[in-house]
Design an enzyme around this catalytic site. Structure first.
Site: not given
Ligand SMILES: Cc1cc2nc3c(=O)[nH]c(=O)nc-3n(C[C@H](O)[C@H](O)[C@H](O)COP(=O)(O)OP(=O)(O)OC[C@H]3O[C@@H](n4cnc5c(N)ncnc54)[C@H](O)[C@@H]3O)c2cc1C
Length: 608
Positions: A418
């Site tokens: 979220e």
């Molecule tokens: C168990 C699980 C269930 C999920 N369910 C769903 C689902 O049903 N549908 C769906 O669409 N997604 C789902 N997700 C995905 C989830 O929403 C994403 O994992 C989340 O939005 C973070 O994206 P990412 O994993 O690519 O991390 P990244 O975006 O790569 O982030 C990695 C780190 O970098 C930081 N970061 C990234 N950008 C910035 C910035 N601009 N400034 C500062 N810090 C930053 C983040 O805060 C984080 O700490 C799920 C994930 C998990 C693990």
């Protein structure tokens, strides 16, 4: 168990409703009145009945089989969702005309809280009822709603939401999945890949986002039988192991044009608006988890003996039990304050003639700052509570035979999905500043007034000794502190402030502490008013301990920010100002926590 029939609950809020009159983000510059907020003590008898039904469902159907759920026993999660659907629990927010119960937002949040204590089941259910169902409810055409909502409300179909991709998570709009209109213009052909999709393993319906013609981010409703849709293997996760999480692949996947959700190129409106509601709901679910873990910690501490005494007799453990409860109580105060603000706004817009589908979205958008605050506060409160829960359990906290192990692992995801907490913190500040630039929030006048006050002679009086005088003053002053720091940071960096994320994190943390402090104060104030008699001494204690600690954090975050961008006289003046604006107490927090812990220990459960 029979299906819920709570028609009389429907308009409950209409009767008790009071208007805060506060716009989104305005808490930074305005005061609120205790009588204008809704507090959880005001849930009526029928809503209590709904709580009992939801709790009964969790106890009878879910709580005794967490191991089987976590092992992803084939068909188990589906059958639990079916049962929840039969009871009406999946259609709380869906209007009656589409087969749901048509309850208001506040009631929906209450049920989300109760069911939030159900670990993986809660996550699957929330993905279905929230991000899976709401896009159709709020953005679907009449035909889409007629076709899909009844199936989703009664649980015959399960839903999932596909936004994230391997290369795009926080930067969701950078999704690469493509959608191209077929030559006969009857289908969109999708190619690409989604990742981390909750419920994917058994979903009948997928809400999917893809780029039409390369850059028009668009939502689609895709049925599982669509040709070209396939699933990856189950992910092996740290927690919420019982929830299905898979990749979803689209290989020349044919989607009828009538299944475009909303307008072409307007998918971001769906994704972001649904997230506002999702964030508030996530906070509600974490609150349910907090209360459960508090109760487990208290009863374990009462029963576990060391040195011939129950460990609940030890001050160090009492401190933990009290602190778990304080943070939980504060989260609850903020959660229902915001929920009722959204509820009131929605009803106001409905009354003004806005249609159902736009009014809640608009209301949630109005309070998007507060929703982001709730998301961060909820997920971090639960993490704190489960971490201390493990500690109270000692070695048994580390054993998978005991409940803290699951609670600890399952909590962690909430800071990631979220919108990660970093993204939500950035949003809190960004949205407040954008509102100021649009003229919706008069930050400038407020910040200028604070600057003028800084130049003047400080006022040393602490006012009278009446109940809440010190707390009201502390909150007013903390607001001055954030205005001083944020105002100076804006002046210093102007358009490059977005690159100073460390400072933005400090400012966001100040905003979160201020909002939480004010929420708990207003709640307790409302409980004490109108007689002015403190019939709830322990709640006063909780308020004071929280505000005392929040005050110190505001001072710390303010100082960290100031020291990172100000120098010389300006720095000295701001640090002095900060000292002036963060003077609450002293409070004997040790004694206050002891009194709080005593009440918890006597009740043998979370009792506030
Ligand atoms: C168990 C699980 C269930 C999920 N369910 C769903 C689902 O049903 N549908 C769906 O669409 N997604 C789902 N997700 C995905 C989830 O929403 C994403 O994992 C989340 O939005 C973070 O994206 P990412 O994993 O690519 O991390 P990244 O975006 O790569 O982030 C990695 C780190 O970098 C930081 N970061 C990234 N950008 C910035 C910035 N601009 N400034 C500062 N810090 C930053 C983040 O805060 C984080 O700490 C799920 C994930 C998990 C693990």
């Amino acid at each position: 168990m029979e299906k819920i029939n709570f028609t009389s609950v429907k308009n409950n809020r209409m009767e008790t409703k009071t208007k805060t009159g506060l716009k989104g983000g305005e808490f930074i510059i305005k005061e609120s009145n205790a009588q204008d907020i809704f507090i959880p003590e005001e849930f009526n008898e029928e809503q209590q009945m709904m709580i009992a039904t939801a709790r009964d469902f969790l106890t009878k159907e879910v709580n005794s089989i967490h191991d089987r759920i976590d092992a992803q026993e084939p068909g188990l999660m589906v059958s639990l969702l079916d049962k929840a659907g039969e009871l009406g629990l999946l259609g709380i927010a869906v209007p009656e005309e589409f087969g749901g119960l048509g309850k208001d937002f506040l009631t929906g949040m209450l049920i989300t809280e109760v069911l939030g204590a159900g670990h993986s089941f809660s996550v699957s259910m929330a993905a279905h009822t929230g991000i899976g169902t709401l896009p159709i409810l709020y953005f679907g055409t009449k035909a889409q709603k007629d076709k899909y909502l009844p199936l989703l409300a009664n649980g015959k179909w399960k839903a999932s939401y596909c936004l994230t991709e391997p290369g795009s998570g926080s930067d969701a709009l950078a999704a690469k999945t493509k959608a191209v209109l077929s030559d006969d213009k009857k289908f969109y052909i999708l190619n690409g890949q989604k990742m981390w999709i909750t419920n994917a393993g058994f979903a009948d319906l997928f809400i999917v986002f893809a780029q039409v013609d390369g850059d028009k981010f668009t939502g689609f409703i895709i049925e599982k039988t669509a040709p070209g849709l396939s699933l990856g293997e189950e992910e092996h996760k740290m927690g919420i192991k019982g929830s299905s999480t898979r990749q979803v692949f689209f290989s020349d996947c044919k989607v009828p044009v009538e299944n475009v959700l909303g307008e072409i190129g307007k998918g971001h409106l769906i994704a972001f608006n649904i997230l506002n509601i999702g964030r508030a709901k996530l906070a509600a679910a974490t609150l349910g988890g907090c209360k459960k873990v508090c109760s487990l910690s208290i009863s374990y501490a009462n029963q576990r003996e060391q040195f011939k005494l129950p460990i609940s007799k030890f001050g160090a453990i009492r401190h933990k039990l009290a602190e778990q409860a304080i943070k939980t109580f504060v989260l609850e105060s903020a959660l229902y304050r915001v929920s009722s603000m959204i509820d009131d706004k929605e009803k106001e817009m409905l009354a003004a003639g806005m249609d159902f589908s736009r009014s809640l979205l608009k209301a949630a958008e109005e309070y998007a700052v507060e929703c982001a605050i709730l998301k961060v506060a909820g997920s971090e409160t639960l993490d704190f509570v489960v971490d201390e829960g493990v500690q109270v359990y000692g070695g048994y906290g580390y054993s998978s035979e005991f409940p803290m192990d699951r609670a600890y692992r399952d909590s962690r995801i909430n800071r990631i999905f979220e919108g990660t907490n970093e993204i939500n913190r950035l949003l809190v500040v960004d949205m407040i500043l954008k509102r100021a630039m649009k003229g919706e929030l008069d930050l400038m006048t407020a910040a200028t007034n604070v600057q003028k006050e800084l130049m003047g002679i400080p006022e040393f009086s602490n006012g009278n000794n009446e109940l809440f005088t010190a707390e009201k003053k502390a909150i007013t002053e903390m607001k001055k502190a954030i205005l001083m720091v944020a105002g100076a940071a804006v002046q210093k960096f102007m358009m490059t402030l977005a690159k100073e994320q460390e400072i933005l994190m400090n400012i966001a943390d100040m905003a979160i502490d201020i909002f939480l402090s004010e929420s708990v104060m207003l709640r307790v104030q409302k409980l004490v008013d109108p007689q002015g008699e403190p019939s709830c001494a322990t709640k006063l204690d909780m308020m004071r301990v929280f505000i005392s600690n929040a005050n110190e954090r505001v001072a710390f975050n303010g100082r960290t920010a100031i020291n990172s961008f100000a120098e010389g006289d300006e720095q000295r003046m701001m640090l002095l100002g900060l000292k002036r604006f963060t003077k609450y107490g002293p409070i004997n927090t040790k004694e206050a926590r002891r009194r709080i812990a005593k009440e918890l220990i006597d009740a043998n459960e979370y009792c506030f």
